[in-house]
Design an enzyme around this catalytic site. Sequence first.
Site, PDB file in Angstrom:
ATOM      1  N   ARG A 273      43.538  34.520  47.140  1.00 19.83           N
ATOM      2  CA  ARG A 273      43.518  33.377  46.222  1.00 19.83           C
ATOM      3  C   ARG A 273      44.888  32.717  46.102  1.00 19.83           C
ATOM      4  O   ARG A 273      44.959  31.528  45.784  1.00 19.83           O
ATOM      5  CB  ARG A 273      43.046  33.818  44.833  1.00 19.83           C
TER       6      ARG A 273
ATOM      7  N   TYR B  10      50.319  29.032  45.629  1.00 14.84           N
ATOM      8  CA  TYR B  10      50.489  27.718  46.253  1.00 14.84           C
ATOM      9  C   TYR B  10      51.872  27.499  46.862  1.00 14.84           C
ATOM     10  O   TYR B  10      51.982  27.054  48.001  1.00 14.84           O
ATOM     11  CB  TYR B  10      50.169  26.566  45.275  1.00 14.84           C
TER      12      TYR B  10
ATOM     13  N   THR C  30      42.282  35.517  36.220  1.00 19.68           N
ATOM     14  CA  THR C  30      41.634  34.585  37.142  1.00 19.68           C
ATOM     15  C   THR C  30      40.189  34.325  36.732  1.00 19.68           C
ATOM     16  O   THR C  30      39.735  33.174  36.703  1.00 19.68           O
ATOM     17  CB  THR C  30      41.671  35.151  38.574  1.00 19.68           C
TER      18      THR C  30
ATOM     19  N   TYR D 190      50.164  41.753  40.165  1.00 17.25           N
ATOM     20  CA  TYR D 190      48.804  41.416  40.583  1.00 17.25           C
ATOM     21  C   TYR D 190      48.879  40.743  41.947  1.00 17.25           C
ATOM     22  O   TYR D 190      49.372  39.629  42.079  1.00 17.25           O
ATOM     23  CB  TYR D 190      48.167  40.496  39.535  1.00 17.25           C
TER      24      TYR D 190
ATOM     25  N   ILE E  76      39.996  46.687  37.675  1.00 16.55           N
ATOM     26  CA  ILE E  76      39.905  45.444  36.907  1.00 16.55           C
ATOM     27  C   ILE E  76      38.779  44.634  37.523  1.00 16.55           C
ATOM     28  O   ILE E  76      38.901  44.107  38.624  1.00 16.55           O
ATOM     29  CB  ILE E  76      41.247  44.695  36.893  1.00 16.55           C
TER      30      ILE E  76
ATOM     31  N   LYS F 122      47.868  45.767  40.182  1.00 13.07           N
ATOM     32  CA  LYS F 122      46.473  45.502  40.502  1.00 13.07           C
ATOM     33  C   LYS F 122      46.426  45.022  41.942  1.00 13.07           C
ATOM     34  O   LYS F 122      46.949  43.959  42.266  1.00 13.07           O
ATOM     35  CB  LYS F 122      45.903  44.431  39.568  1.00 13.07           C
TER      36      LYS F 122
END
Length: 301
Positions: free
Chosen positions: A148, A117, A54, A143, A213, A171
Amino acid sequence: MSIDQKKIQEILKGSMVAMVTPMLPNGDIDYPNLADMIDWQIEQGSHCIVAAGTTGESATLSIQEHSELIRFFVAQVAGRVPLIAGTGANNTKEAIQLTQHAKDAGADFVLLVAPYYNKPPQEGLYQHYRLIASSIDIPQILYNVPGRTAVDIDQETVERLANIENIVAIKDATGSIERGKKLIELVGDRLVVLSGDDATALTLTQYGCRGNISVTANIAPKAMSLAFAAALEQDMETARKYHEVVAPLHQDLFIETSPIPVKYALHKMGRIKKGIRLPLVWLDQKYNQKLDEALTKSGLV
């Protein structure tokens, strides 16, 4: 593939920098600058490098650019530290294609963001990750970053996925210490649990989190690497000493959408040019002073 979980735990640990992708003012990738940035990160002690995540603006890279970028990272890192390639997508076929490219390039691991999305149900998430894992024989990292992606991988779904051999880590970027602790309790014997939230990561190491991370490690790699190396040795006094120097940055680097602030900071430090891709834009001037003060207090400028 045969996965040695103890070996994975020894590899996936410490301060793992989610690197920005340096760009020229016209938005083209600045590969010479990137080579310098990779070398600097390794010299400063980052334990692992994440490419095309990202923070690396993966959402605005074409598939060809994405694949070329990962190949460049692999060649420049040259085995000095583990390399994780971001290959997630909200299109399962595209994620498989990117993951295959990463394997062919020689990446050590891939990082697969939850499909964004389109908001799949939990069964869709499970089937998405299961198909990628069964298609490409490379160690894979889940992840979860609902802030987001607008989708949250439930703990129960993570438990199901933890039984797939080449899914080796997760993550967790929810920013919740309680959730992170619960995740470690549920799957810590099968998955390496990594933080994706700079502000809470150090605390989570006390409960079994193996590493972070990090966005902040882009600008303060030495402090972050020393902090997390100490934390893994359970020397929390030393860890906090290094961490406190840069802790305010964990908030300030998100004053606007990441990686806008961290790119501004790196530019201010003289490490990258002023380049970012639309629809992201350069840091709004009203935030300059706040970020400049944070960089000065942390001894970075």
